[in-house]
Design an enzyme around this catalytic site. Structure first.
Site, PDB file in Angstrom:
ATOM      1  N   VAL A  45      -4.190   2.947   0.462  1.00 23.72           N
ATOM      2  CA  VAL A  45      -2.770   2.816   0.396  1.00 23.72           C
ATOM      3  C   VAL A  45      -2.310   3.949  -0.098  1.00 23.72           C
ATOM      4  CG1 VAL A  45      -0.817   1.554  -0.369  1.00 23.72           C
ATOM      5  CG2 VAL A  45      -2.797   0.276   0.435  1.00 23.72           C
ATOM      6  N   CYS A  46      -2.732   4.384  -1.119  1.00 23.15           N
ATOM      7  CA  CYS A  46      -2.277   5.642  -1.795  1.00 23.15           C
ATOM      8  C   CYS A  46      -2.219   6.957  -1.142  1.00 23.15           C
ATOM      9  CB  CYS A  46      -2.814   6.054  -3.203  1.00 23.15           C
ATOM     10  SG  CYS A  46      -2.438   4.542  -4.296  1.00 23.15           S
ATOM     11  N   THR A  47      -3.279   7.109  -0.380  1.00 20.89           N
ATOM     12  CA  THR A  47      -3.612   8.131   0.632  1.00 20.89           C
ATOM     13  C   THR A  47      -2.220   8.103   1.699  1.00 20.89           C
ATOM     14  OG1 THR A  47      -5.997   8.143   0.063  1.00 20.89           O
ATOM     15  CG2 THR A  47      -5.151   9.254   2.183  1.00 20.89           C
TER      16      THR A  47
END
Length: 219
Positions: A45-47
């Site tokens: 998700v952070c990517t």
């Protein structure tokens, strides 16, 4: 751990980043800024979030907003992660990512998931939650949103809030639900009707406490 609220001064710190060491308040200078945190590098998700920020660099620049990320890993890990982010985004990460392996900055910003004893690393240290902070040129926190690990951040909404805050700093207005730039605004209650007639000619009174006017920046 500091209990930061809207209106708090953003804590100052020194840190290493993917673009070299910074003194945070000096780095902010007199700019708006977004500080957004991540629990760990190489997370899916952070990517996608960092990729979106990289793709939308011009949206932040035209609002004079600096962007800085934070993740609970060291800078060497961040630099390897940036290669993946660039590949996913088709852009280049032009903003710094803070190394916070000891969680000292996350602690100062009240970003640790202390309420969930299961959300810890191999050493039993709570993970950094996924916060977004908008900081104004006076280094005051104007927005704080905490996202669950499962849900990617909505940067359209974050930019919308920045547009509202910046407009409200220039004119005595607030913005209604679902407002977008160019939509009608709400005249601030501190402006009396006589003043409103001068500052917002043609305004509409919906209720004595709810007066709508055209977006003053579009006039």
């Amino acid at each position: 751990m500091t209990n930061l609220r809207l209106g708090s001064t953003a804590p100052d710190f020194y840190a290493d980043t993917t673009q070299g060491p910074i003194h945070f308040h000096d780095w902010l200078n007199e700019s708006w800024a977004i500080l957004f945190s991540h629990p760990e590098d190489f997370t899916p998700v952070c990517t996608t979030e960092l990729s979106e920020v990289a793709r939308r660099r011009s949206d932040f620049e035209k609002r004079h907003v600096k962007v800085i990320g934070l993740s609970a890993n060291d800078v060497s890990s961040h630099r390897r992660w940036v290669e993946d982010i660039n590949d996913v985004s088709g852009s280049n990460v032009a903003f710094p990512i803070i190394g916070d392996a000891d969680r000292s900055i996350a602690t100062a910003y009240d970003m640790l998931d202390a309420l969930d004893p299961t959300n810890v690393d191999a050493n039993g240290v709570p993970f950094t939650i996924r916060d977004v902070l908008v900081i104004d040129p006076k280094k005051i926190i104007r927005l704080k949103i905490s996202y669950p690990a499962s849900t990617g951040r909505n940067f359209d909404e974050i930019l919308r809030v920045i547009d509202s805050l910046q407009l409200g700093d220039r004119y005595p207005i607030t913005t209604p639900a679902n407002w977008r730039p160019g939509d009608d605004v709400i005249i601030h209650p501190k402006v009396n009707d006589d003043e409103a007639t001068v500052q917002f000619p043609g305004y509409k009174t919906i209720k004595p406490y709810l007066r709508l006017a055209a977006d003053p920046s579009s006039q």
